[in-house]
Design a protein around this motif. Structure first.
Motif, PDB file in Angstrom:
ATOM      1  N   LEU A 116       0.828  -1.205   0.000  1.00 36.26           N
ATOM      2  CA  LEU A 116       0.000   0.000   0.000  1.00 36.26           C
ATOM      3  C   LEU A 116       0.863   1.257   0.000  1.00 36.26           C
ATOM      4  CD1 LEU A 116      -2.851   1.088  -0.064  1.00 36.26           C
ATOM      5  CD2 LEU A 116      -2.902   0.932   2.429  1.00 36.26           C
ATOM      6  N   ALA A 117       1.927   1.275   0.788  1.00 39.65           N
ATOM      7  CA  ALA A 117       2.816   2.444   0.833  1.00 39.65           C
ATOM      8  C   ALA A 117       3.470   2.669  -0.525  1.00 39.65           C
ATOM      9  CB  ALA A 117       3.872   2.263   1.919  1.00 39.65           C
ATOM     10  N   VAL A 118       3.945   1.607  -1.141  1.00 40.60           N
ATOM     11  CA  VAL A 118       4.567   1.728  -2.464  1.00 40.60           C
ATOM     12  C   VAL A 118       3.520   2.159  -3.489  1.00 40.60           C
ATOM     13  CG1 VAL A 118       5.633   0.400  -4.350  1.00 40.60           C
ATOM     14  CG2 VAL A 118       6.445   0.109  -1.996  1.00 40.60           C
ATOM     15  N   ALA A 119       2.335   1.572  -3.417  1.00 38.25           N
ATOM     16  CA  ALA A 119       1.266   1.912  -4.360  1.00 38.25           C
ATOM     17  C   ALA A 119       0.893   3.383  -4.253  1.00 38.25           C
ATOM     18  CB  ALA A 119       0.044   1.030  -4.113  1.00 38.25           C
ATOM     19  N   GLU A 120       0.837   3.921  -3.033  1.00 37.55           N
ATOM     20  CA  GLU A 120       0.535   5.340  -2.861  1.00 37.55           C
ATOM     21  C   GLU A 120       1.549   6.197  -3.604  1.00 37.55           C
ATOM     22  OE1 GLU A 120       0.349   5.754   1.394  1.00 37.55           O
ATOM     23  OE2 GLU A 120      -1.731   5.059   1.467  1.00 37.55           O
ATOM     24  N   ASP A 121       2.828   5.864  -3.483  1.00 33.79           N
ATOM     25  CA  ASP A 121       3.875   6.623  -4.186  1.00 33.79           C
ATOM     26  C   ASP A 121       3.753   6.464  -5.701  1.00 33.79           C
ATOM     27  OD1 ASP A 121       4.886   7.438  -1.747  1.00 33.79           O
ATOM     28  OD2 ASP A 121       6.507   5.949  -1.725  1.00 33.79           O
ATOM     29  N   GLU A 122       3.525   5.237  -6.150  1.00 29.85           N
ATOM     30  CA  GLU A 122       3.422   4.977  -7.591  1.00 29.85           C
ATOM     31  C   GLU A 122       2.207   5.668  -8.206  1.00 29.85           C
ATOM     32  OE1 GLU A 122       5.452   3.290  -9.898  1.00 29.85           O
ATOM     33  OE2 GLU A 122       6.895   3.453  -8.254  1.00 29.85           O
ATOM     34  N   VAL A 123       1.074   5.613  -7.514  1.00 32.34           N
ATOM     35  CA  VAL A 123      -0.136   6.259  -8.033  1.00 32.34           C
ATOM     36  C   VAL A 123       0.049   7.779  -8.029  1.00 32.34           C
ATOM     37  CG1 VAL A 123      -2.596   6.676  -7.601  1.00 32.34           C
ATOM     38  CG2 VAL A 123      -1.683   4.348  -7.495  1.00 32.34           C
ATOM     39  N   ALA A 124       0.705   8.303  -7.008  1.00 33.02           N
ATOM     40  CA  ALA A 124       0.974   9.742  -6.973  1.00 33.02           C
ATOM     41  C   ALA A 124       1.861  10.155  -8.149  1.00 33.02           C
ATOM     42  CB  ALA A 124       1.640  10.128  -5.654  1.00 33.02           C
ATOM     43  N   ALA A 125       2.805   9.312  -8.500  1.00 30.09           N
ATOM     44  CA  ALA A 125       3.730   9.640  -9.591  1.00 30.09           C
ATOM     45  C   ALA A 125       3.146   9.351 -10.972  1.00 30.09           C
ATOM     46  CB  ALA A 125       5.035   8.860  -9.417  1.00 30.09           C
ATOM     47  N   HIS A 126       2.371   8.270 -11.089  1.00 23.01           N
ATOM     48  CA  HIS A 126       1.955   7.811 -12.415  1.00 23.01           C
ATOM     49  C   HIS A 126       0.444   7.742 -12.613  1.00 23.01           C
ATOM     50  CE1 HIS A 126       6.138   6.870 -13.109  1.00 23.01           C
ATOM     51  NE2 HIS A 126       6.149   6.187 -11.972  1.00 23.01           N
TER      52      HIS A 126
END
Length: 188
Positions: free
Chosen positions: A17-27
């Motif tokens: 979830l933490a990684v997904a939050e960063d990835e969704v914020a970026a992409h």
């Protein structure tokens, strides 16, 4: 995430979830699930076990923002002019969707049948939160009675997705939202 999960499964969920939050914020909503798995240090099957669909992942990433918008709707209910309260909440929704890439996609309906087991929980929560604001505005005669919160969410999703790649998405989305509220007729 069920509390009965093993400790390692809970840790994997939190890390994904933490990684997904960063990835969704970026992409945005198109963030790569494979990249999320690699960065989180898990297999793609682990990501899919926790988040069987992209929508499930987007909803989990957007959960806090959705909750904040629900609280905001509750705060505005009963305050001041009913139309202004509704428009203020919708404007907040536009701003959140622009700033939180992926939130508009999490709110999109994508043609799910009304009785589908894959209900869009983000949209359902937003509809429930916005309903008292809309009912009050309709009761006061400041919004036409045939408008639904689902209509308004769909309008906002469309505006946000249409302006996502604009040089200044926040300004473009706000302008289109204000235009949709005011209509095309000159104000008298």
């Amino acid at each position: 995430m069920p509390d009965r999960q093993r400790a390692d499964a809970r840790r994997n969920y939190a890390r994904i979830l933490a990684v997904a939050e960063d990835e969704v914020a970026a992409h945005g909503a198109g963030a790569s699930l494979e990249q999320i798995a690699r960065t989180a240090g898990v297999g793609s099957a682990t990501v899919r076990r926790h988040f069987p669909t992209r929508r499930a992942l987007l909803e989990a990433v957007s959960r806090e923002r959705i909750e904040a918008l629900c609280v905001r709707a509750d705060d505005l209910t009963g305050n001041g002019d009913s139309r202004n309260a509704l428009l203020e909440w919708l404007s907040d929704l536009v701003a959140y969707c622009v700033s939180a890439r992926g939130l508009a996609a999490a709110l999109a309906y994508e043609g799910a049948a009304p009785d589908s087991v894959h209900e869009n929980t983000c949209s359902a929560k937003m509809e429930q939160a916005g309903e008292p604001l809309l009912r009050r505005a309709v009761r006061d005669g400041t919004v036409t009675p045939d408008v639904t919160v689902a209509d308004l969410i769909t309008l906002i999703v469309g505006i946000v997705l249409a302006t996502e790649h604009h040089p200044n998405p926040a300004a473009a989305a706000d302008r289109l939202f204000q235009l949709s509220v005011a209509g095309l007729s000159p104000q008298s």
